[in-house]
Enzyme design. Structure first.
Site, PDB file in Angstrom:
ATOM      1  N   HIS A  99      32.479  28.732  16.932  1.00 25.92           N
ATOM      2  CA  HIS A  99      33.281  28.558  18.143  1.00 25.92           C
ATOM      3  C   HIS A  99      32.670  29.321  19.315  1.00 25.92           C
ATOM      4  CE1 HIS A  99      37.055  28.180  20.517  1.00 25.92           C
ATOM      5  NE2 HIS A  99      36.727  29.389  20.934  1.00 25.92           N
ATOM      6  N   GLU A 100      32.267  30.568  19.066  1.00 26.16           N
ATOM      7  CA  GLU A 100      31.713  31.378  20.151  1.00 26.16           C
ATOM      8  C   GLU A 100      30.352  30.855  20.598  1.00 26.16           C
ATOM      9  OE1 GLU A 100      33.499  33.560  21.693  1.00 26.16           O
ATOM     10  OE2 GLU A 100      35.148  33.312  20.283  1.00 26.16           O
ATOM     11  N   HIS A 120      30.702  27.929  22.935  1.00 24.23           N
ATOM     12  CA  HIS A 120      30.937  28.259  24.349  1.00 24.23           C
ATOM     13  C   HIS A 120      29.614  28.350  25.106  1.00 24.23           C
ATOM     14  CE1 HIS A 120      35.231  28.806  24.633  1.00 24.23           C
ATOM     15  NE2 HIS A 120      35.270  29.728  23.694  1.00 24.23           N
ATOM     16  N   GLU A 131      38.350  25.755  25.589  1.00 24.41           N
ATOM     17  CA  GLU A 131      38.675  26.219  24.242  1.00 24.41           C
ATOM     18  C   GLU A 131      38.702  25.057  23.251  1.00 24.41           C
ATOM     19  OE1 GLU A 131      38.738  29.061  23.015  1.00 24.41           O
ATOM     20  OE2 GLU A 131      38.673  30.273  24.831  1.00 24.41           O
TER      21      GLU A 131
END
Length: 262
Positions: A120-121, A124, A183
């Protein structure tokens, strides 16, 4: 101090499309964003306690290396650092930097769940969300000094604004939260990324269930600016139909199983 018009002249105001087709306005080049990421990561390593636990470092690096090995662009070496802290948190920065706080390992209880957060990070960064945030801060006047760092002028004493824009708001106490679209996009990209790395995407649902139980009503630091637990879990459940086949195809080639230390 450099005026916004100078930034637009030197960096260019360009409209791009994110990996999911969402429109983005990006003021900074990838090289400029890497400079911001490098500077922020260097400062964090100075102000945070870096873990010296070899087993923990090997475990986190194993998971992170598998996730980044699934990225389409393999030209960038990624640096992984584990910080000794009770914070339930992790981040990734432009320039190839990943930070994981040991408190996260109490909530992400296996390698699949840790891969959920790291994926997920990293997503980004892959989707230029940091560039969006820094550009937004620049255009709104909140980050007038950002240009000095991005364009190599340096000399900034208060780095909290641009560090917050890079997703480090919890660490520096100045939050410029990612938007709901960002997100959700990071969830989509991250789950596909972890599945391609041979991690079970079904564990992403279990991870966020664990997150919803951690830290009381407000949840852990990692969720301070994120959508509600229920919304995230519902979206992850919908994504399993696409992610599970990716996992089944790729898990057979995984040689390093990333054993969690006892």
């Amino acid at each position: 101090m450099i005026f916004i018009s100078s930034v637009l002249l030197l960096s260019g105001c360009a409209t791009h499309q994110s990996p999911t087709g969402r429109g983005q306005t990006l003021l900074f080049s990838s090289q400029e964003m890497s400079k911001l990421g490098d500077a922020s990561f260097a400062q964090l390593k100075q102000q945070e306690k870096v873990s010296q636990n070899k087993a923990t470092n090997n475990y986190v690096s194993c998971v992170a290396d598998r996730v980044t090995a699934a990225l389409p662009d393999q030209s960038l070496p990624w640096q992984v650092v584990v910080f000794e802290s009770e914070q339930v948190n992790a981040f990734a920065l432009p320039g190839g930097h990943i930070g994981v706080y040991t408190g996260l390992l109490d909530v992400a209880v296996n390698s699949d769940q840790l891969a959920t957060v790291i994926g997920h990070e990293v997503a980004h960064v892959l989707a230029n969300h940091s560039n969006e945030q820094v550009s937004r801060a620049q255009l709104t006047g909140a980050g007038m000094q950002l240009a000095d760092v991005a364009l190599g002028a340096g000399g900034i004493e208060d780095k909290s604004i641009y560090m917050a824009a890079l997703g480090l708001g919890v660490q520096v106490g100045y939050i410029l939260p990612y938007g709901r679209d960002q997100e959700s996009e990071a969830d989509i990209i991250g789950v596909e990324l972890m599945a391609k790395a041979g991690f079970n995407p079904a564990q992403s649902i279990e991870l966020w269930k664990n997150m919803s139980k951690a830290g009381g009503e407000q949840g852990p630091e990692l969720l301070s600016t994120h959508p509600s637990h229920g919304q995230r879990i519902a979206q992850l459940q919908q994504m399993q139909a696409k992610a599970q086949p990716l996992y089944e195809v790729n898990r057979v080639s995984v040689k390093n199983t990333c054993q969690r230390p006892n």
